[in-house]
Design an enzyme around this catalytic site. Structure first.
Site, PDB file in Angstrom:
ATOM      1  N   HIS A 101      39.352  47.383  48.259  1.00 16.08           N
ATOM      2  CA  HIS A 101      40.038  48.242  47.294  1.00 16.08           C
ATOM      3  C   HIS A 101      39.322  48.213  45.957  1.00 16.08           C
ATOM      4  O   HIS A 101      38.763  47.188  45.567  1.00 16.08           O
ATOM      5  CB  HIS A 101      41.506  47.840  47.124  1.00 16.08           C
ATOM      6  CG  HIS A 101      41.714  46.381  46.846  1.00 16.08           C
ATOM      7  ND1 HIS A 101      41.685  45.425  47.836  1.00 16.08           N
ATOM      8  CD2 HIS A 101      41.951  45.711  45.687  1.00 16.08           C
ATOM      9  CE1 HIS A 101      41.906  44.230  47.315  1.00 16.08           C
ATOM     10  NE2 HIS A 101      42.052  44.371  46.005  1.00 16.08           N
ATOM     11  N   HIS A 103      40.048  48.685  42.020  1.00 12.60           N
ATOM     12  CA  HIS A 103      41.048  48.802  40.959  1.00 12.60           C
ATOM     13  C   HIS A 103      40.507  49.773  39.902  1.00 12.60           C
ATOM     14  O   HIS A 103      39.335  49.686  39.542  1.00 12.60           O
ATOM     15  CB  HIS A 103      41.251  47.464  40.245  1.00 12.60           C
ATOM     16  CG  HIS A 103      41.772  46.351  41.087  1.00 12.60           C
ATOM     17  ND1 HIS A 103      43.096  45.961  41.068  1.00 12.60           N
ATOM     18  CD2 HIS A 103      41.156  45.503  41.950  1.00 12.60           C
ATOM     19  CE1 HIS A 103      43.256  44.923  41.885  1.00 12.60           C
ATOM     20  NE2 HIS A 103      42.097  44.626  42.429  1.00 12.60           N
TER      21      HIS A 103
HETATM   22  P1  5GP Z   1      43.036  41.771  44.651  1.00 16.12           P
HETATM   23  O1  5GP Z   1      43.446  40.532  43.923  1.00 16.12           O
HETATM   24  O2  5GP Z   1      43.028  41.576  46.137  1.00 16.12           O
HETATM   25  O3  5GP Z   1      41.753  42.376  44.131  1.00 16.12           O
HETATM   26  O4  5GP Z   1      44.136  42.854  44.297  1.00 16.12           O
HETATM   27  C1  5GP Z   1      45.213  43.146  45.116  1.00 16.12           C
HETATM   28  C2  5GP Z   1      46.124  44.098  44.351  1.00 16.12           C
HETATM   29  O5  5GP Z   1      47.010  44.687  45.262  1.00 16.12           O
HETATM   30  C3  5GP Z   1      46.935  43.423  43.256  1.00 16.12           C
HETATM   31  O6  5GP Z   1      46.664  44.038  42.012  1.00 16.12           O
HETATM   32  C4  5GP Z   1      48.378  43.629  43.727  1.00 16.12           C
HETATM   33  O7  5GP Z   1      49.272  43.877  42.662  1.00 16.12           O
HETATM   34  C5  5GP Z   1      48.262  44.824  44.646  1.00 16.12           C
HETATM   35  N1  5GP Z   1      49.238  44.848  45.736  1.00 16.12           N
HETATM   36  C6  5GP Z   1      49.478  43.838  46.612  1.00 16.12           C
HETATM   37  N2  5GP Z   1      50.431  44.218  47.492  1.00 16.12           N
HETATM   38  C7  5GP Z   1      50.770  45.495  47.167  1.00 16.12           C
HETATM   39  C8  5GP Z   1      51.714  46.423  47.720  1.00 16.12           C
HETATM   40  O8  5GP Z   1      52.416  46.149  48.695  1.00 16.12           O
HETATM   41  N3  5GP Z   1      51.800  47.634  47.120  1.00 16.12           N
HETATM   42  C9  5GP Z   1      51.016  47.982  46.050  1.00 16.12           C
HETATM   43  N4  5GP Z   1      51.182  49.209  45.537  1.00 16.12           N
HETATM   44  N5  5GP Z   1      50.119  47.125  45.507  1.00 16.12           N
HETATM   45  C10 5GP Z   1      50.009  45.901  46.052  1.00 16.12           C
END
Ligand code: 5GP
Ligand code: ZN
Length: 140
Positions: A101, A103
């Site tokens: 993903h 951001h």
């Molecule tokens: P990472 O730390 O893996 O780069 O970011 C994961 C992101 O996914 C976090 O910013 C978190 O808030 C978001 N996230 C995790 N679970 C969900 C979900 O069920 N729905 C949405 N919309 N965002 C999620």
């Protein structure tokens, strides 16, 4: 984590809700549930890949081609002055959801967001050693 337990695959499949803002055959963009700032978006491939290096150049291009337009929309929607595109690979990098993903994090001057950007310096010659290692790795 497999596709069947992956939270982002469940969002793609419509099994859990998400606030979607854009979708095409290969890409989904939706509002991050835990925003660093209002308007924080996540942009994901619809196919399950854990980390970026698993993806083909074409699959990466199909997702990242939307970043300029989505970035502009984020800035417009929340009157941001700029934004960060952040993409974590591996737990050590801060990746919590093992589905690739991007951001898009809107920024304004007074938001207090930032990094510990602890820049260091190479010892004499070490930068060239690292350059050679990188060149060799690219040839492998
Ligand atoms: P990472 O730390 O893996 O780069 O970011 C994961 C992101 O996914 C976090 O910013 C978190 O808030 C978001 N996230 C995790 N679970 C969900 C979900 O069920 N729905 C949405 N919309 N965002 C999620
Ligand atoms: Zn997934």
């Amino acid at each position: 984590m497999s596709e069947s337990t992956c939270v982002f695959c469940k969002i793609i499949a419509g099994e859990i809700p998400a606030l979607k803002v854009f979708e095409d055959d290969s890409t989904l963009a939706f509002v991050d549930i835990g925003p660093l700032a209002e308007g924080h978006l996540l942009v994901i491939p619809k196919e399950h890949y854990e980390v970026l290096q698993e993806m083909s150049p074409e699959a990466v291009a199909a997702v990242t081609r939307h970043l300029p337009r989505l970035g502009r929309a984020v800035m417009d929607a929340v009157s941001a002055e700029g934004y960060n595109v952040l993409q974590n690979n591996g737990r050590v990098s801060g990746q919590e959801v093992p589905h690739v993903h991007f951001h898009i994090i809107p920024r304004i001057a007074s938001d207090g967001l930032g990094y510990r950007w602890n820049a260091s310096k190479y010892e004499d010659g070490r930068d060239k050693e690292i350059q050679q290692r990188l060149i060799r790795a690219l040839q492998a």
